[in-house]
Design a protein around this motif. Structure first.
Motif, PDB file in Angstrom:
ATOM      1  N   LEU A 350       0.835  -0.996   0.136  1.00 35.69           N
ATOM      2  CA  LEU A 350       0.710  -0.407  -0.067  1.00 35.69           C
ATOM      3  C   LEU A 350       0.829   1.288  -0.008  1.00 35.69           C
ATOM      4  O   LEU A 350       1.942   1.248   0.959  1.00 35.69           O
ATOM      5  CB  LEU A 350      -0.504  -0.451   1.375  1.00 35.69           C
ATOM      6  CG  LEU A 350      -1.751  -1.255   0.965  1.00 35.69           C
ATOM      7  CD1 LEU A 350      -3.216  -1.117   2.643  1.00 35.69           C
ATOM      8  CD2 LEU A 350      -2.448  -1.012  -0.384  1.00 35.69           C
ATOM      9  N   THR A 351       0.272   2.223  -0.660  1.00 34.73           N
ATOM     10  CA  THR A 351       1.148   2.955  -0.692  1.00 34.73           C
ATOM     11  C   THR A 351       0.387   4.681  -0.495  1.00 34.73           C
ATOM     12  O   THR A 351      -0.758   4.552  -0.749  1.00 34.73           O
ATOM     13  CB  THR A 351       1.579   4.083  -1.992  1.00 34.73           C
ATOM     14  OG1 THR A 351       0.813   4.463  -3.137  1.00 34.73           O
ATOM     15  CG2 THR A 351       2.278   2.744  -2.630  1.00 34.73           C
ATOM     16  N   ASP A 352       1.257   4.538   0.545  1.00 34.87           N
ATOM     17  CA  ASP A 352       0.829   6.322   1.617  1.00 34.87           C
ATOM     18  C   ASP A 352       0.728   7.337   0.671  1.00 34.87           C
ATOM     19  O   ASP A 352       1.751   8.223   0.519  1.00 34.87           O
ATOM     20  CB  ASP A 352       1.789   6.410   2.993  1.00 34.87           C
ATOM     21  CG  ASP A 352       0.957   7.492   3.743  1.00 34.87           C
ATOM     22  OD1 ASP A 352       0.136   7.132   4.054  1.00 34.87           O
ATOM     23  OD2 ASP A 352       1.933   8.477   4.067  1.00 34.87           O
ATOM     24  N   ASP A 353      -0.521   7.289   0.405  1.00 40.75           N
ATOM     25  CA  ASP A 353      -0.691   8.592  -0.928  1.00 40.75           C
ATOM     26  C   ASP A 353      -2.317   9.498  -0.831  1.00 40.75           C
ATOM     27  O   ASP A 353      -2.830   8.636  -0.549  1.00 40.75           O
ATOM     28  CB  ASP A 353      -0.224   8.762  -2.213  1.00 40.75           C
ATOM     29  CG  ASP A 353       0.135  10.384  -3.059  1.00 40.75           C
ATOM     30  OD1 ASP A 353      -0.549  10.367  -3.448  1.00 40.75           O
ATOM     31  OD2 ASP A 353       1.026  10.588  -2.609  1.00 40.75           O
ATOM     32  N   SER A 354      -2.347  10.943  -1.292  1.00 47.45           N
ATOM     33  CA  SER A 354      -4.033  11.007  -0.744  1.00 47.45           C
ATOM     34  C   SER A 354      -4.517  10.639  -3.020  1.00 47.45           C
ATOM     35  O   SER A 354      -5.480  10.296  -2.372  1.00 47.45           O
ATOM     36  CB  SER A 354      -3.973  12.906  -1.533  1.00 47.45           C
ATOM     37  OG  SER A 354      -3.048  12.905  -2.451  1.00 47.45           O
TER      38      SER A 354
END
Length: 368
Positions: A350-354
């Motif tokens: 999972l990438t932490d981004d809006s």
């Protein structure tokens, strides 16, 4: 030296002859997620993803369902707060029960809460609180929120020290900086280490943690591992044993963000040493123990995702012995919030981004 090529929307990470490490392909399973935090696999092939803003999303047949799952309680999505972990009950096929952790309350009075609920179609029903950290705190930092099941089916929950409450991590009368263990109905297991102490919360399993952000149970070895954010330096991986004190803030390999000393000690009698620490910090965020078949070279390794360092670390581990680490996925140049492994050994990130993504990592040798 590694070389990378972007081909038809897939990121191919290849190794040259003689270089060590896996050959893998990364593709996007879902995107457009608001800071995704946790991923869970359901027995029927669906996946669930939490968004920190408070939405629980479903992936069906490889497609992200537009509408979120209904019935999720309100969350406090402030600072580091929000909707955290989603876990399926070990007997989900029989009871359709999920567990969710999240920040609950207001900026002036909040806590980490865990609920159980039954998934009916795309809605949660029979929502009930099974754990709420005590006491409440002010501020939007250090909630912990990672969870896993032990072999006996009990649920362990990693918590944070609340940032401004770090000394309370040594106080057995509250939940700051603790790992707690409960039964799936919220009751306290009869063999918890502090159950019969009047000066301790009965749910406490271990103490002296800063902000637990990764937790993994090794079923083959019967060992529980957790990692936690250090301050400036001193991110730790620990083997968690019941009743043990992991030292924060009495010992640490880090310093305050201002550069000020937190403790002059890195070790003291009666306080556990980490299996490893990262100084400078990598900001670890998720963790999985790899036992799959997709990448045989990774078997027996912890895979730890990192935010600030924008990579993952593969940490070979045998009991308490740590092998030579390997950096993975740095070519993605993404803050990596979580890592999960499915039954086939395929890895998900999972990438932490809006506009966060669910990425799937498979062996490049796999036939289409």
């Amino acid at each position: 030296m590694k070389r990378y090529a972007l081909l038809c929307g897939l990121l191919l990470a290849a190794t040259t002859a003689g270089a060590q490490g896996p050959i893998y392909v990364v593709d996007t399973l879902a995107e457009g997620l608001d800071h995704p935090w946790s991923l869970e696999f359901l027995p029927d092939g669906r996946q669930l993803v939490t968004e920190r803003a408070g939405r629980l999303r479903m992936i069906e047949n490889g497609t992200l369902v537009k509408e979120p799952v209904d019935g999720v309680p309100p969350v406090m999505a402030t600072g580091q707060g929000g909707l955290f972990e989603v876990l399926a009950d070990p007997r989900f096929g029989d009871n359709q029960t999920l567990y969710l952790s999240f920040a609950d309350g207001t900026p002036d009075a909040n806590r980490t809460r865990v609920i159980s609920a039954r998934l009916e179609g795309r809605r949660l029903r029979d929502v009930r609180t099974i754990f709420a950290a005590e006491p409440t705190k002010r501020g939007g930092a250090h909630f912990g929120g990672r969870m896993t099941f032990l072999a006996d089916g009990t649920l362990v929950i990693g918590l944070g020290d609340g940032f401004n409450y770090r000394d309370e991590a040594q106080n057995l009368q509250n939940h700051f900086g603790k790992i707690v263990r409960i039964n799936r109905d919220g009751s306290v297991p009869a063999d918890n280490p502090f159950l019969n102490r009047k000066d301790a919360r009965p749910e406490i399993y271990s103490l002296g943690h800063r902000n637990v952000q990764g937790i993994a149970f090794d079923r083959a070895g019967g060992r529980l591992y957790a990692h936690e954010h250090g301050p400036k330096g001193g991110d730790e991986v620990n083997r968690i044993e019941p009743g043990k004190n992991y030292g924060w803030p009495l010992i640490t390999y880090g310093v305050d963000y201002s550069g000020a000393q937190i403790s002059p000690y890195t070790e003291r009698p009666g306080l556990e040493q980490p299996l490893l620490h990262w100084t400078p910090s990598i900001a670890p965020a998720g963790m999985a123990l790899y036992r799959g078949d997709e990448f045989p070279a990774w078997r027996g390794s912890l895979i730890v995702t990192a935010l600030a360092a924008q990579k993952a670390q593969r940490v070979p581990i045998d009991g308490d012995r740590i092998g030579t680490q390997e950096t993975l996925f740095a070519e993605l140049k993404q803050r990596l919030r979580q890592v999960r492994v499915d039954a086939d050994g395929v890895v998900y990130l999972l990438t932490d981004d809006s506009q966060g993504k669910v990425l799937r990592v498979r062996a490049a040798s796999r036939k289409p």
